[in-house]
Design a protein around this motif. Sequence first.
Motif, PDB file in Angstrom:
ATOM      1  N   TRP A 288     -19.006   6.439 -16.640  1.00  0.00           N
ATOM      2  CA  TRP A 288     -18.759   5.104 -17.182  1.00  0.00           C
ATOM      3  C   TRP A 288     -18.509   5.166 -18.685  1.00  0.00           C
ATOM      4  O   TRP A 288     -17.638   4.465 -19.216  1.00  0.00           O
ATOM      5  CB  TRP A 288     -19.939   4.177 -16.874  1.00  0.00           C
ATOM      6  N   ALA A 289     -19.271   5.995 -19.391  1.00  0.00           N
ATOM      7  CA  ALA A 289     -19.077   6.102 -20.843  1.00  0.00           C
ATOM      8  C   ALA A 289     -17.659   6.554 -21.173  1.00  0.00           C
ATOM      9  O   ALA A 289     -17.033   6.037 -22.107  1.00  0.00           O
ATOM     10  CB  ALA A 289     -20.104   7.068 -21.435  1.00  0.00           C
ATOM     11  N   LYS A 290     -17.139   7.498 -20.410  1.00  0.00           N
ATOM     12  CA  LYS A 290     -15.777   7.973 -20.654  1.00  0.00           C
ATOM     13  C   LYS A 290     -14.756   6.894 -20.322  1.00  0.00           C
ATOM     14  O   LYS A 290     -13.794   6.663 -21.073  1.00  0.00           O
ATOM     15  CB  LYS A 290     -15.512   9.236 -19.827  1.00  0.00           C
ATOM     16  N   THR A 291     -14.944   6.224 -19.211  1.00  0.00           N
ATOM     17  CA  THR A 291     -14.022   5.163 -18.806  1.00  0.00           C
ATOM     18  C   THR A 291     -13.988   4.026 -19.825  1.00  0.00           C
ATOM     19  O   THR A 291     -12.915   3.502 -20.156  1.00  0.00           O
ATOM     20  CB  THR A 291     -14.435   4.607 -17.427  1.00  0.00           C
ATOM     21  N   LEU A 292     -15.147   3.666 -20.340  1.00  0.00           N
ATOM     22  CA  LEU A 292     -15.256   2.494 -21.218  1.00  0.00           C
ATOM     23  C   LEU A 292     -14.809   2.761 -22.646  1.00  0.00           C
ATOM     24  O   LEU A 292     -14.378   1.838 -23.346  1.00  0.00           O
ATOM     25  CB  LEU A 292     -16.702   1.994 -21.224  1.00  0.00           C
ATOM     26  N   THR A 293     -14.926   4.006 -23.098  1.00  0.00           N
ATOM     27  CA  THR A 293     -14.652   4.305 -24.505  1.00  0.00           C
ATOM     28  C   THR A 293     -13.477   5.239 -24.739  1.00  0.00           C
ATOM     29  O   THR A 293     -12.921   5.257 -25.838  1.00  0.00           O
ATOM     30  CB  THR A 293     -15.887   4.945 -25.170  1.00  0.00           C
ATOM     31  N   GLY A 294     -13.117   6.044 -23.741  1.00  0.00           N
ATOM     32  CA  GLY A 294     -12.071   7.045 -23.933  1.00  0.00           C
ATOM     33  C   GLY A 294     -12.550   8.299 -24.645  1.00  0.00           C
ATOM     34  O   GLY A 294     -11.763   9.234 -24.852  1.00  0.00           O
ATOM     35  N   ALA A 295     -13.823   8.365 -25.012  1.00  0.00           N
ATOM     36  CA  ALA A 295     -14.367   9.541 -25.688  1.00  0.00           C
ATOM     37  C   ALA A 295     -14.664  10.642 -24.671  1.00  0.00           C
ATOM     38  O   ALA A 295     -14.747  10.409 -23.460  1.00  0.00           O
ATOM     39  CB  ALA A 295     -15.646   9.175 -26.431  1.00  0.00           C
TER      40      ALA A 295
END
Length: 374
Positions: A288-295
Amino acid sequence: MALLFDELTIRSLTLRNRVVMSPMTRAASPGGVPGPRVAEYYRRRAEGGTGLIITEGVAIDHPSSVDHTDVPRMHGPAALDGWREVVDGVHAAGGRIIPQLWHVGPLWGVMQGGGSTPMRPSGLWGTPGVTAYPPGIVEELIRPTRTMTDDDIHAVIEAYRAAARGAVAAGFDGIAIHGAHGYLLDAFLWADTNRRDDRWGGDAARRAAFPAAVVRAIRAEIGDELPIIFRFSQHKQQDYKAALARTPDELAELLVPLVDAGVDVLDASSRRFHQPAFEHSDRSLAGWAKTLTGAHTMAVGSFGLGASLREAHAGATRSTTDHRLELERRLGKEEFDLIAIGRLHLADPNLARILRDGASLPEFDREAHELAFR
């Protein structure tokens, strides 16, 4: 496990694989100075093939940063000289190493205690829930303290900046920031402990303001070349069932300001790395963190283990579960970029080589490994 052994470049840092040694508190640096045994401990994991080592939590130069005299610090000539020996050994073995800068905040007093006042956004420890702490300790810790002032906040920001400066001088390959598990930065992110109504608290964006200010200060200090890693979590040591964010949208409101401030990798600390973060999806917290931020994101939590850390503390000593197929599946769909592994690195410093060769995973034994790794 071919995907696990692809290189990854983040700013100026190129990693030989996606295997990360997760930070684990050791309290093995007398007087806060890492010595030869610390250097050997990290060098052996680099020799074993681990792509990136994130050190145990390291105290910044603030009176209530860490309440144990044997936790290493990132200030003072002796400590920085000790860290240079650590870094040189890891680099000589082909590894890369980043320190995790740490301020315990509300959890001051858990290890050794001392005379300093805990730094708390609103003077609160957090609502007690499912925790590994004995009731007597919780009763002491939940007593309200004073609310942090603007002067307190700016002093801590400058202490993080100075610690980052020292880490760069010691030769580290980036900076990691502990913003999880109920410690200081997490206490600002978490609505239960941050009940301020000024620019440092209120809605999610303002609760993220102080951690983002720390990130900006570090980014300004170290420049654009080195990466910054930020650890966050849903659960807290005050309550393992707590949730930083109830929905993906709320999580985005907390994480996007950190990435905008200069974070390159979000280190998503979960009790189990593959555990779904929200309902109606099997996507992990790192996913989710990758999906939401692109980081870039890093998953962590009980890889190769059947018992979580809390279960281990409750008495589960031996436990091994092979999660390699699950890890490969999630890496294959680019759910996250890195996997951080803690206790299996204690069981065998050659863990990365074992994963590369497809050999049997080492069996983690808490009594033999965790309690003896100092």
